[in-house]
Design an enzyme around this catalytic site. Structure first.
Site, PDB file in Angstrom:
ATOM      1  N   GLY A  85       4.262   3.148  11.232  1.00  0.00           N
ATOM      2  CA  GLY A  85       3.501   4.395  11.223  1.00  0.00           C
ATOM      3  C   GLY A  85       2.967   4.709  12.602  1.00  0.00           C
ATOM      4  N   LYS A 136       0.882  -1.159   0.000  1.00  0.00           N
ATOM      5  CA  LYS A 136       0.000   0.000   0.000  1.00  0.00           C
ATOM      6  C   LYS A 136       0.928   1.220   0.000  1.00  0.00           C
ATOM      7  CE  LYS A 136      -3.256   2.988   1.196  1.00  0.00           C
ATOM      8  NZ  LYS A 136      -2.287   4.119   1.402  1.00  0.00           N
ATOM      9  N   GLY A 194      -2.985   4.093  13.326  1.00  0.00           N
ATOM     10  CA  GLY A 194      -3.020   3.323  12.082  1.00  0.00           C
ATOM     11  C   GLY A 194      -2.682   1.860  12.299  1.00  0.00           C
ATOM     12  N   GLU A 198       3.551   9.551  22.521  1.00  0.00           N
ATOM     13  CA  GLU A 198       4.438  10.166  21.546  1.00  0.00           C
ATOM     14  C   GLU A 198       3.821  11.441  20.971  1.00  0.00           C
ATOM     15  OE1 GLU A 198       5.263   7.649  18.179  1.00  0.00           O
ATOM     16  OE2 GLU A 198       7.018   8.830  17.585  1.00  0.00           O
ATOM     17  N   GLU A 222       4.996  -1.449  13.617  1.00  0.00           N
ATOM     18  CA  GLU A 222       5.939  -0.677  14.423  1.00  0.00           C
ATOM     19  C   GLU A 222       5.323   0.707  14.537  1.00  0.00           C
ATOM     20  OE1 GLU A 222       7.779   2.111  15.142  1.00  0.00           O
ATOM     21  OE2 GLU A 222       9.334   1.850  13.628  1.00  0.00           O
ATOM     22  N   CYS A 236      11.129   7.373  14.519  1.00  0.00           N
ATOM     23  CA  CYS A 236      10.436   6.480  15.466  1.00  0.00           C
ATOM     24  C   CYS A 236      11.190   6.401  16.778  1.00  0.00           C
ATOM     25  CB  CYS A 236      10.331   5.064  14.906  1.00  0.00           C
ATOM     26  SG  CYS A 236       9.609   5.002  13.280  1.00  0.00           S
TER      27      CYS A 236
END
Lengths: 519, 519
Positions: A235, A178, A239, A387, A259, A296
């Protein structure tokens, strides 16, 4: 290579949908050509069907062929030349220098997985011979077609030809990607490179497909497709969790390797503050602001025991933050989420703004922010651990060692935790290390978490909510294990065994024979 | 050892609940003393809290200590002597001979995991040293407290001290067992043996607890407890799926290793029918009726191409089934489910009863049943693939090779598939083997699936719905991997690294150093 805006159903281009979107240059907010056509559910189905058709052929290619295919992908990406770097920079606002480095990482990563496939021992071949019992042999084999979702923050290394793609293809799984709607043109270029490699190395056409889309529906249709057997995702938490829920609610649940980032706490121990507070202050500022804070592994929490040295350190960080430059964030959505995240943080009990960089008036800039809170308020408010994606960090002042350990005990799962200190500190705080081992995938001593080496030992993962599967990594060679499962052969004649399990060991791989590691 | 009917919260006995139940002798339907007290949610919580308290201590025990603990469990189970076999036989209707064999399997399995722990290489230690990049090292570490649910059909080898227990304890995880209500006394005796081993080898008290219960609430409370980090289960699809759904819906989802049984198709190839039809007919009858058909690997589907030899084979199986003895099933619930399952099967389009054994009038007997259907009706009806737990099998006559492969293509996941034939058959039907590799955890050539060796290469697992995690096995030494996750140490000083990752390799384990397998 002219961009078409279409989907790739294998090598066939298709754009039957009516919904379109464009890449957007976040520095100028201008729309980039061409229009991208969101895949229809029919196109998603066709891509997955082609992957299924390719599967048995692809997984049975020799290890040499599969390695050559991965190397060809790496080469074809380099063949795209400056045009790829230019388009990626336009779509993401990341500098050409950074993207050139990222391309190198992508190239090396594909070649490292080629090495793993060629060496061959990753399949964990096991043989138990016995005079009294059946002959039992097992090895890991590919799961089936895999759906892969790239990340916006690494448009090359964690996107169409990133780590998930490299490891799934290495394991023998065809993939349907995707494309990320924030860099659709970059995705199309890289997809074109992969398809050239498919053709040049004689892989079945359905080994690779890519669907475009800006709506959640496209990704959901992909994950819910009964022929998809695993999902790789990098992401946001939102999501990743949505895909996890969709995958575990299917009639046949499948694994999701999402992740989802984390806040990557740093623990500054007294010796570090005493001996190298200034150095850490500067390093921390750089790490927080690297890539406009869009990593990340960005360190979003910094805990330490209050002291004179700590106050000096804090002042030094504040000075650095005031001078830290702003940069363009990846998308306007990410920028507004960053601003909202900061606003929410600043409304929380006890959270104070210490320093910030200055706006330069350009669109979508991420302005560095340094915030602070004390341990009491931190421990009372779970939300402070969440986050805030961007160039900010929250320092937490603790009252002594027990309080610092309390902070660690109360953490959720993160990708990394860092300890800054002397070797003596590390001994004195060994109970903190013990606590942190349960909280993260990677523990760092005297370094910043934003560098993630691609090698055999790297673990880029961690307990939930950092990922949906703490038993795995999305960076490093053991990422390949995510896309395989063990299959056992009992009393099979030599001729019908896979090469990996034949008596004479024709692939010369490491195996466990009657419990002994041997080659 | 006097049975108390209480729960074990570590070594503390507790029975605060008001709900009680008894073990029942299925041969006589008489209730067995004592009354068992279902655990309250408070007791479940206490057991898990104790496991959490024990975790850091237990996981950091030396590999030698942990191995000795597993061996001590094996020894303490033997110390229970005939009393254990007698109680287990009373509670399950299984013969003392069978249970003595199963105890040997349990003993050997615990010792095999002790060997794995002592040898130490299972942690997959990896070291990447570099002059230009950080020093990165990783190894697998225990997940945390684990909930374990035993099965009714193996009251020793898949219950309180079975494979899940052995592998979770080997990995370094404290466990809380949910005792099986069909053999609560057996569970209590084995739990007592484990607790003796805990004490004798100096393990922390909370390393092992066991809660009793006949309601689903006890198991659900255990799986939903936030400190539980993984679940091992062997049993029905319904039970396993319910735990999977509970675990994946938690605020923090956790892995569930549910082995839910399957129908274990056998494919009889033409050469086998031609050369050894009689032998296979006898072997099949024995395999179907082994343990009154109550094996996870019981062959419930037998497919072959119609031919004169096939008709002769079928007649021979029918003759064997008519003469096959009945036996007592594990519980009245299992017996009624078996009868209902058969009735449902017989109502399906095209399903015919070929032969059955005769009722002998005792309670809870499982009567052998041989049923048949043709491939057309089989392929039209998904329900025919579902497991009917007990001594029955359904033969499927196909019209030629393509039809046989069609049957394989349409299968869901199973634990095993078996091919009976000559080596030439296997070559001719290599495309059938390719299809079956995707459907099962273990492929057997010319043997019956009911034997499951405990060794290094065995895989007792398979795609959903055979299990909830096809990437794992519940039998064999790689079962230990289920209860660990990788943790990475970057730039840690030698003194603060786990022994497994120290430069001098003090445990003398196999490691991957800069990509090379070495010791």
């Amino acid at each position: 290579m002219a961009l078409t805006g279409q989907n790739f159903i294998g090598s066939h281009r298709s754009g039957n949908g009516s919904k379109t979107f464009q890449g957007i240059n976040p520095e100028t907010e201008s729309k980039l050509k061409p229009d991208y056509v969101e895949a229809t559910s029919d196109e998603v189905d066709q891509a997955v069907q082609k992957a299924e058709e390719a599967f048995n052929d692809y997984r049975q290619k020799s290890t040499v062929n599969r390695a050559e295919f991965l190397e060809a992908i790496a080469d074809e990406i380099m063949e795209l030349g400056d045009a790829l770097i230019k388009r990626a920079s336009e779509e993401t606002g990341l500098t050409e220098g950074r993207l050139t480095g990222e391309r190198g990482r992508t190239f090396n990563q594909l070649r490292l997985f080629a090495d793993v496939v060629r060496e061959g021992s990753w399949v964990d071949a096991r043989i138990d011979r016995s005079d009294e019992a059946p002959d039992v042999r097992s090895m890991k084999m590919a799961l089936g077609p895999v759906a892969i979702f790239g990340a916006s923050n690494f448009p090359l290394a964690f996107s169409v030809a990133g780590g998930d793609t490299a490891s799934a293809l290495a394991a023998g799984c065809p993939i349907v990607v995707k494309a990320h709607p924030a860099h659709p043109g970059t995705c199309e270029m890289v997809a074109g490179a992969i398809l050239k490699a498919v053709e040049k190395t004689g892989m079945p056409e359905g080994t690779f497909s890519m669907v475009q889309g800006i709506s959640h529906e496209v990704g959901t249709a992909l994950v819910e497709h009964p022929l998809i057997k695993a999902v790789g995702f990098t992401g946001s938490f939102k999501g990743g969790k949505a895909l996890y829920d969709a995958a575990t609610s299917r009639p046949e649940p499948i694994p999701v390797y999402a992740e989802m980032g984390s806040t990557n706490p740093i623990f500054l121990l007294p010796g570090a503050l005493r001996e190298k507070g200034d150095e850490v202050a500067e390093g921390l500022t750089n790490s927080v602001n690297l890539g406009v804070g869009q990593f990340c592994t960005n360190p979003g929490l910094v805990a330490y025991e209050e002291s004179d040295e700590a106050r000096a350190f804090h002042q030094a960080v504040a000075d650095h933050f005031k001078k830290a430059g702003t940069g363009t964030m990846l998308t306007s959505g990410i920028q507004s989420a960053y601003k909202e995240g900061l606003e929410t943080l600043l409304q929380q009990e006890g959270v104070q703004l210490v320093a910030s960089g200055s706006e330069d008036g350009s669109p979508n800039t991420g302005v560095p922010h340094l915030l602070k809170v004390d341990s009491k308020n931190f421990l009372a408010n779970d939300g402070l651990e969440e986050e805030v994606f961007g160039p900010s960090t929250l320092t937490i002042s603790a009252e002594g060692k027990a309080d610092l350990i309390d902070i660690a005990e109360n953490l959720q799962g993160h990708l990394t935790a860092t300890l800054y200190g002397t070797e003596e500190d590390l001994e004195t705080y060994s109970d903190l290390v013990t606590v942190l081992q349960r909280k993260v995938g990677r523990l760092i001593f005297n370094g910043f978490p934003t560098g993630v080496e691609v090698n055999h030992a790297m673990i880029h993962g961690g307990p939930y909510p950092a990922t949906t599967d703490s038993r795995t990594t999305s960076v490093g060679t053991s990422a390949i294990d995510r896309f395989a499962r063990p299959v056992c052969f009992q009393d099979f004649p030599e001729s019908q065994l896979p090469d990996e399990l034949k008596d004479e060991n024709p692939l010369d791989i490491w195996r466990l024979e009657n419990g002994e590691h041997t080659k």
